[in-house]
Write a protein that holds these residues in place. Structure first.
Motif, PDB file in Angstrom:
ATOM      1  N   ALA A   1      -4.618  -7.796  -7.269  1.00  6.38           N
ATOM      2  CA  ALA A   1      -3.833  -6.819  -6.799  1.00  6.38           C
ATOM      3  C   ALA A   1      -4.298  -5.660  -7.220  1.00  6.38           C
ATOM      4  O   ALA A   1      -4.424  -4.506  -6.501  1.00  6.38           O
ATOM      5  CB  ALA A   1      -2.317  -7.059  -7.762  1.00  6.38           C
TER       6      ALA A   1
ATOM      7  N   THR B   1       2.978  -6.452  -6.455  1.00  6.49           N
ATOM      8  CA  THR B   1       3.018  -5.522  -5.075  1.00  6.49           C
ATOM      9  C   THR B   1       3.233  -4.186  -5.532  1.00  6.49           C
ATOM     10  O   THR B   1       4.052  -3.664  -6.444  1.00  6.49           O
ATOM     11  CB  THR B   1       4.352  -5.887  -4.135  1.00  6.49           C
ATOM     12  OG1 THR B   1       4.277  -7.421  -3.894  1.00  6.49           O
ATOM     13  CG2 THR B   1       4.504  -4.882  -3.124  1.00  6.49           C
ATOM     14  N   HIS B   2       2.425  -3.336  -5.079  1.00  7.99           N
ATOM     15  CA  HIS B   2       2.313  -1.931  -5.450  1.00  7.99           C
ATOM     16  C   HIS B   2       3.540  -1.250  -4.971  1.00  7.99           C
ATOM     17  O   HIS B   2       4.094  -1.596  -3.850  1.00  7.99           O
ATOM     18  CB  HIS B   2       1.051  -1.005  -4.742  1.00  7.99           C
ATOM     19  CG  HIS B   2      -0.448  -1.896  -5.560  1.00  7.99           C
ATOM     20  ND1 HIS B   2      -0.563  -1.982  -6.635  1.00  7.99           N
ATOM     21  CD2 HIS B   2      -1.312  -2.436  -4.732  1.00  7.99           C
ATOM     22  CE1 HIS B   2      -1.669  -2.630  -7.153  1.00  7.99           C
ATOM     23  NE2 HIS B   2      -2.264  -3.078  -5.750  1.00  7.99           N
ATOM     24  N   LYS B   3       3.996   0.115  -5.682  1.00  9.94           N
ATOM     25  CA  LYS B   3       5.004   0.906  -5.039  1.00  9.94           C
ATOM     26  C   LYS B   3       4.481   2.302  -5.019  1.00  9.94           C
ATOM     27  O   LYS B   3       3.794   2.593  -6.087  1.00  9.94           O
ATOM     28  CB  LYS B   3       5.963   0.860  -6.255  1.00  9.94           C
ATOM     29  CG  LYS B   3       6.875  -0.427  -6.050  1.00  9.94           C
ATOM     30  CD  LYS B   3       7.981  -0.415  -6.857  1.00  9.94           C
ATOM     31  CE  LYS B   3       8.783  -1.854  -7.017  1.00  9.94           C
ATOM     32  NZ  LYS B   3       9.426  -2.084  -5.796  1.00  9.94           N
TER      33      LYS B   3
END
Length: 322
Positions: free
Chosen positions: A265, A232-234
């Motif tokens: 992703a 999951t990207h931040k």
């Protein structure tokens, strides 16, 4: 070590339990499979590091003849049977700190390209020594890359252009291994040192400095299962996923699943949430390992050059050629 391995191949072994076990070992004992000679060499070096008197008198820095060395080894095989027998149950496990030259270089490259802080995920991290690559230094000619006050400094033979000067900023780090080692545990620290050979004092000094600086415990588990929830990207961070001579040992099905998950992703990455996948892995080339960087957004594959499997030299292209 060359002398020791030659003697193992040509001398008469003592009649003991370790001899029987090694000579009756099922399957292939060579480096492409069970690496039994490497297991034995690690066990003997571990005994030496713990102060075994016979091996201490026969191992470097002493220079001795074949007869004297084999007598010391034979004595260890017969008097340290339990220790050696237990040690060789496990496959060799190393954490080559000098491979961090590739991580320092790609870290500078990514910092220059994106200008964002990084979180890093290492697959096949062993003891986690290369999770702290940003705390190490690398001297090329008269220029130093990496940390301003490094825990250790690497000095590879270098060819090609230099990396960009901009230092990377790592804000979080994590790693995974099927059988992780904890450098803070004496037994694990011993294992990290035992597969460095007694005639390699510089390599030993670097590893001991890295052990002293290690502060991130490696998670235990399957690398791809562990990575999946981390994809999951931040916002405002670059996610750097990497392996150094580890991916090639993953089962083919896991490699394929991992590549699909990383690409999926990456397809949702943006300029403010970029994703990088770096590998230092064998590609069957005649010299060293391939340094390959895959970047998102855009799904770009960039050849950064090649490096010695143990980090002794770098042939860096920086994506400019090759």
């Amino acid at each position: 070590m060359g002398q020791l391995m030659r003697l193992c191949a040509t001398c008469d072994w003592p009649d003991c339990a370790v001899t029987s076990r090694i000579f009756d070992w099922p399957g292939e004992i060579g480096p492409r499979d069970q690496s039994v000679p490497l297991r034995l060499a690690g066990a003997l070096h571990a005994l030496y590091l713990q102060g075994d008197k016979g091996l201490s008198a026969a191992y470097p820095p002493h220079q001795i003849d074949d007869k004297t060395l084999w007598k010391a080894v034979s004595t260890a095989l017969t008097t340290q049977t339990s220790f050696i027998d237990d040690w060789i149950n496990n496959p060799p496990q190393t954490n080559e700190v000098r491979r961090a030259i590739t991580l320092i270089s790609v870290g500078h490259w990514l910092a220059d390209r994106f200008g964002l802080p990084m979180r890093v995920s290492e697959l096949g991290a062993s003891g986690g020594l290369n999770l702290h690559w940003d705390r190490y230094g690398m001297r090329v000619g008269g220029q130093v890359f990496g940390a301003a006050e490094p825990a250790l400094t690497l000095t590879p033979d270098w060819s090609g252009p230099l990396p960009p000067e901009r230092r990377p900023l790592v804000v979080s780090r994590a790693g995974v291994d099927l059988n992780p080692l904890d450098p803070e545990r004496p037994a694990d620290a011993l294992r990290l040192q035992a597969y460095l050979w007694p005639d390699q004092p510089e390599r030993m000094a670097l590893t001991r400095a890295a052990i002293a600086a290690a502060s991130t415990r490696v998670s235990q588990g399957d690398a791809i299962d562990w990575l999946a929830p981390r994809l999951t990207h931040k916002t405002g961070q670059l996610h750097l996923i990497y392996s150094t001579i580890a991916w090639q040992y993953f089962p083919t099905a896991k490699q394929e699943l991992g590549a699909r998950l990383i690409a999926k992703a990456g397809a949702t990455a943006t300029a403010n949430t970029p994703q990088a996948w770096f590998t230092m892995e064998s590609d069957g080339g005649a010299r060293g390992a391939a340094l390959t960087l895959r970047l998102w957004p855009g799904d770009l594959t960039i050849n950064l050059g090649r490096a010695d499997f143990h980090g002794r030299w770098m042939a860096w292209t920086g994506g400019l050629s090759g």
